[in-house]
Design a protein around this motif. Structure first.
Motif, PDB file in Angstrom:
ATOM      1  N   LEU A   1      11.308  40.654 -32.614  1.00 28.42           N
ATOM      2  CA  LEU A   1      12.497  39.577 -32.990  1.00 28.42           C
ATOM      3  C   LEU A   1      12.093  38.443 -32.096  1.00 28.42           C
ATOM      4  CD1 LEU A   1      15.879  41.616 -32.864  1.00 28.42           C
ATOM      5  CD2 LEU A   1      14.923  40.157 -34.795  1.00 28.42           C
ATOM      6  N   GLU A   2      11.621  38.536 -30.887  1.00 33.33           N
ATOM      7  CA  GLU A   2      11.164  37.272 -30.163  1.00 33.33           C
ATOM      8  C   GLU A   2      10.101  36.455 -30.943  1.00 33.33           C
ATOM      9  OE1 GLU A   2      10.001  38.548 -26.285  1.00 33.33           O
ATOM     10  OE2 GLU A   2      12.110  38.959 -25.604  1.00 33.33           O
ATOM     11  N   GLY A   3       9.239  37.189 -31.358  1.00 35.14           N
ATOM     12  CA  GLY A   3       8.023  36.677 -32.240  1.00 35.14           C
ATOM     13  C   GLY A   3       8.613  35.804 -33.507  1.00 35.14           C
ATOM     14  N   VAL A   4       9.484  36.443 -34.198  1.00 34.66           N
ATOM     15  CA  VAL A   4      10.213  35.535 -35.283  1.00 34.66           C
ATOM     16  C   VAL A   4      11.059  34.322 -35.087  1.00 34.66           C
ATOM     17  CG1 VAL A   4      11.721  35.718 -37.219  1.00 34.66           C
ATOM     18  CG2 VAL A   4       9.983  37.500 -36.807  1.00 34.66           C
ATOM     19  N   ILE A   5      11.708  34.820 -33.878  1.00 32.36           N
ATOM     20  CA  ILE A   5      12.530  33.529 -33.274  1.00 32.36           C
ATOM     21  C   ILE A   5      11.700  32.408 -32.873  1.00 32.36           C
ATOM     22  CG2 ILE A   5      14.284  32.725 -31.599  1.00 32.36           C
ATOM     23  CD1 ILE A   5      15.419  35.510 -32.114  1.00 32.36           C
ATOM     24  N   ASN A   6      10.676  32.759 -31.962  1.00 34.54           N
ATOM     25  CA  ASN A   6       9.822  31.781 -31.501  1.00 34.54           C
ATOM     26  C   ASN A   6       8.999  31.006 -32.418  1.00 34.54           C
ATOM     27  OD1 ASN A   6      10.633  32.124 -28.670  1.00 34.54           O
ATOM     28  ND2 ASN A   6       9.046  33.641 -28.463  1.00 34.54           N
ATOM     29  N   ALA A   7       8.623  31.812 -33.673  1.00 32.88           N
ATOM     30  CA  ALA A   7       8.062  31.101 -34.551  1.00 32.88           C
ATOM     31  C   ALA A   7       8.661  29.886 -35.453  1.00 32.88           C
ATOM     32  CB  ALA A   7       7.437  32.049 -35.600  1.00 32.88           C
ATOM     33  N   GLN A   8      10.082  30.243 -35.608  1.00 32.27           N
ATOM     34  CA  GLN A   8      10.800  29.293 -36.278  1.00 32.27           C
ATOM     35  C   GLN A   8      11.339  28.250 -35.434  1.00 32.27           C
ATOM     36  OE1 GLN A   8      11.635  29.057 -39.560  1.00 32.27           O
ATOM     37  NE2 GLN A   8      10.119  30.828 -39.633  1.00 32.27           N
ATOM     38  N   CYS A   9      11.404  28.403 -33.874  1.00 30.37           N
ATOM     39  CA  CYS A   9      11.824  27.306 -33.068  1.00 30.37           C
ATOM     40  C   CYS A   9      10.606  26.369 -32.884  1.00 30.37           C
ATOM     41  CB  CYS A   9      11.856  27.945 -31.880  1.00 30.37           C
ATOM     42  SG  CYS A   9      13.654  28.662 -31.667  1.00 30.37           S
ATOM     43  N   ALA A  10       9.333  26.932 -33.149  1.00 28.58           N
ATOM     44  CA  ALA A  10       8.139  26.032 -32.902  1.00 28.58           C
ATOM     45  C   ALA A  10       8.016  25.159 -34.041  1.00 28.58           C
ATOM     46  CB  ALA A  10       6.964  26.903 -32.866  1.00 28.58           C
ATOM     47  N   LYS A  11       8.687  25.619 -35.299  1.00 27.75           N
ATOM     48  CA  LYS A  11       8.617  24.868 -36.546  1.00 27.75           C
ATOM     49  C   LYS A  11       9.744  23.714 -36.506  1.00 27.75           C
ATOM     50  CE  LYS A  11       6.606  28.393 -39.204  1.00 27.75           C
ATOM     51  NZ  LYS A  11       6.983  29.265 -40.333  1.00 27.75           N
ATOM     52  N   GLY A  12      10.603  23.678 -35.557  1.00 29.81           N
ATOM     53  CA  GLY A  12      11.728  22.891 -35.219  1.00 29.81           C
ATOM     54  C   GLY A  12      13.037  23.441 -35.968  1.00 29.81           C
ATOM     55  N   PHE A  13      13.210  24.798 -35.762  1.00 27.82           N
ATOM     56  CA  PHE A  13      14.653  25.033 -36.303  1.00 27.82           C
ATOM     57  C   PHE A  13      15.118  26.059 -34.951  1.00 27.82           C
ATOM     58  CE2 PHE A  13      12.385  25.035 -40.218  1.00 27.82           C
ATOM     59  CZ  PHE A  13      13.410  24.706 -41.210  1.00 27.82           C
ATOM     60  N   ARG A  14      16.398  26.102 -35.026  1.00 29.19           N
ATOM     61  CA  ARG A  14      17.236  26.803 -34.072  1.00 29.19           C
ATOM     62  C   ARG A  14      17.819  28.119 -34.662  1.00 29.19           C
ATOM     63  NH1 ARG A  14      21.487  22.313 -32.028  1.00 29.19           N
ATOM     64  NH2 ARG A  14      22.569  22.263 -34.003  1.00 29.19           N
ATOM     65  N   LEU A  15      18.061  29.159 -33.631  1.00 30.58           N
ATOM     66  CA  LEU A  15      18.710  30.266 -34.551  1.00 30.58           C
ATOM     67  C   LEU A  15      20.172  29.845 -34.424  1.00 30.58           C
ATOM     68  CD1 LEU A  15      18.608  33.168 -35.238  1.00 30.58           C
ATOM     69  CD2 LEU A  15      18.958  33.782 -32.829  1.00 30.58           C
ATOM     70  N   HIS A  16      20.745  29.918 -35.525  1.00 29.35           N
ATOM     71  CA  HIS A  16      22.240  29.742 -35.934  1.00 29.35           C
ATOM     72  C   HIS A  16      22.990  30.753 -35.931  1.00 29.35           C
ATOM     73  CE1 HIS A  16      25.591  28.845 -38.600  1.00 29.35           C
ATOM     74  NE2 HIS A  16      25.697  27.755 -37.986  1.00 29.35           N
ATOM     75  N   THR A  17      22.617  31.875 -36.710  1.00 24.40           N
ATOM     76  CA  THR A  17      23.352  33.299 -36.842  1.00 24.40           C
ATOM     77  C   THR A  17      22.344  34.350 -36.919  1.00 24.40           C
ATOM     78  OG1 THR A  17      24.877  31.983 -38.255  1.00 24.40           O
ATOM     79  CG2 THR A  17      25.108  34.307 -38.105  1.00 24.40           C
ATOM     80  N   ILE A  18      22.871  35.705 -36.309  1.00 22.84           N
ATOM     81  CA  ILE A  18      22.149  36.836 -36.585  1.00 22.84           C
ATOM     82  C   ILE A  18      23.085  38.002 -36.645  1.00 22.84           C
ATOM     83  CG2 ILE A  18      22.078  37.316 -34.062  1.00 22.84           C
ATOM     84  CD1 ILE A  18      19.250  38.596 -34.623  1.00 22.84           C
ATOM     85  N   THR A  19      22.850  38.594 -37.909  1.00 22.88           N
ATOM     86  CA  THR A  19      23.439  39.988 -38.096  1.00 22.88           C
ATOM     87  C   THR A  19      22.619  40.964 -38.583  1.00 22.88           C
ATOM     88  OG1 THR A  19      23.553  39.469 -40.580  1.00 22.88           O
ATOM     89  CG2 THR A  19      25.285  38.719 -39.211  1.00 22.88           C
ATOM     90  N   THR A  20      23.321  42.185 -38.250  1.00 22.71           N
ATOM     91  CA  THR A  20      22.456  43.233 -38.362  1.00 22.71           C
ATOM     92  C   THR A  20      23.208  44.462 -39.361  1.00 22.71           C
ATOM     93  OG1 THR A  20      23.411  44.493 -36.414  1.00 22.71           O
ATOM     94  CG2 THR A  20      21.078  43.107 -36.176  1.00 22.71           C
ATOM     95  N   ALA A  21      22.497  45.280 -40.066  1.00 27.94           N
ATOM     96  CA  ALA A  21      23.122  46.272 -41.033  1.00 27.94           C
ATOM     97  C   ALA A  21      22.182  47.813 -40.586  1.00 27.94           C
ATOM     98  CB  ALA A  21      23.215  45.790 -42.293  1.00 27.94           C
ATOM     99  N   ASN A  22      22.743  48.638 -41.162  1.00 25.89           N
ATOM    100  CA  ASN A  22      22.089  49.904 -41.035  1.00 25.89           C
ATOM    101  C   ASN A  22      21.190  49.907 -42.319  1.00 25.89           C
ATOM    102  OD1 ASN A  22      21.107  52.445 -40.743  1.00 25.89           O
ATOM    103  ND2 ASN A  22      23.015  53.440 -40.286  1.00 25.89           N
ATOM    104  N   GLY A  23      20.092  50.333 -42.121  1.00 26.84           N
ATOM    105  CA  GLY A  23      19.214  50.145 -43.538  1.00 26.84           C
ATOM    106  C   GLY A  23      18.937  51.739 -43.831  1.00 26.84           C
ATOM    107  N   GLY A  24      19.362  52.596 -43.410  1.00 28.97           N
ATOM    108  CA  GLY A  24      19.405  54.152 -43.711  1.00 28.97           C
ATOM    109  C   GLY A  24      18.229  54.687 -42.766  1.00 28.97           C
ATOM    110  N   SER A  25      17.705  55.698 -43.408  1.00 28.39           N
ATOM    111  CA  SER A  25      16.837  56.653 -42.565  1.00 28.39           C
ATOM    112  C   SER A  25      15.588  56.839 -43.397  1.00 28.39           C
ATOM    113  CB  SER A  25      17.598  57.898 -42.147  1.00 28.39           C
ATOM    114  OG  SER A  25      16.455  58.698 -41.410  1.00 28.39           O
ATOM    115  N   LYS A  26      14.463  57.102 -42.833  1.00 20.31           N
ATOM    116  CA  LYS A  26      13.374  57.400 -43.702  1.00 20.31           C
ATOM    117  C   LYS A  26      12.820  58.965 -43.484  1.00 20.31           C
ATOM    118  CE  LYS A  26       9.850  54.745 -43.552  1.00 20.31           C
ATOM    119  NZ  LYS A  26       8.491  54.019 -43.093  1.00 20.31           N
ATOM    120  N   GLY A  27      13.905  59.683 -43.200  1.00 21.87           N
ATOM    121  CA  GLY A  27      13.745  61.204 -43.207  1.00 21.87           C
ATOM    122  C   GLY A  27      13.606  61.672 -41.839  1.00 21.87           C
TER     123      GLY A  27
END
Length: 68
Positions: free
Chosen positions: A26-52
């Protein structure tokens, strides 16, 4: 008028032990976008299920970035 970028990151929670590395991913994704001139506005999470059995659960994080 601000521009927005929406990214979805699939995170995996390990069934046994530690070391899923989700925070560093997550840090990598956020830092990459910040380096492009964006700031984090919103973050949400959802359960994506299980792989078994032994695969752990998946969590989907949706991040909205706003241009600065």
């Amino acid at each position: 008028m601000p521009n927005y970028v929406v990214l979805e990151v699939v995170l995996k929670e390990k069934f046994i032990g530690k070391g899923s590395k989700n925070l560093s991913e997550l840090e990598g994704v956020i830092n990459a976008q910040c380096a492009k001139g964006f700031r984090l506005h919103t973050i949400t999470t959802a359960n994506g299920g299980s792989k078994g059995f032994g695969g752990g659960d998946r969590l989907q994080a949706t991040l909205v970035f706003e241009s600065v």
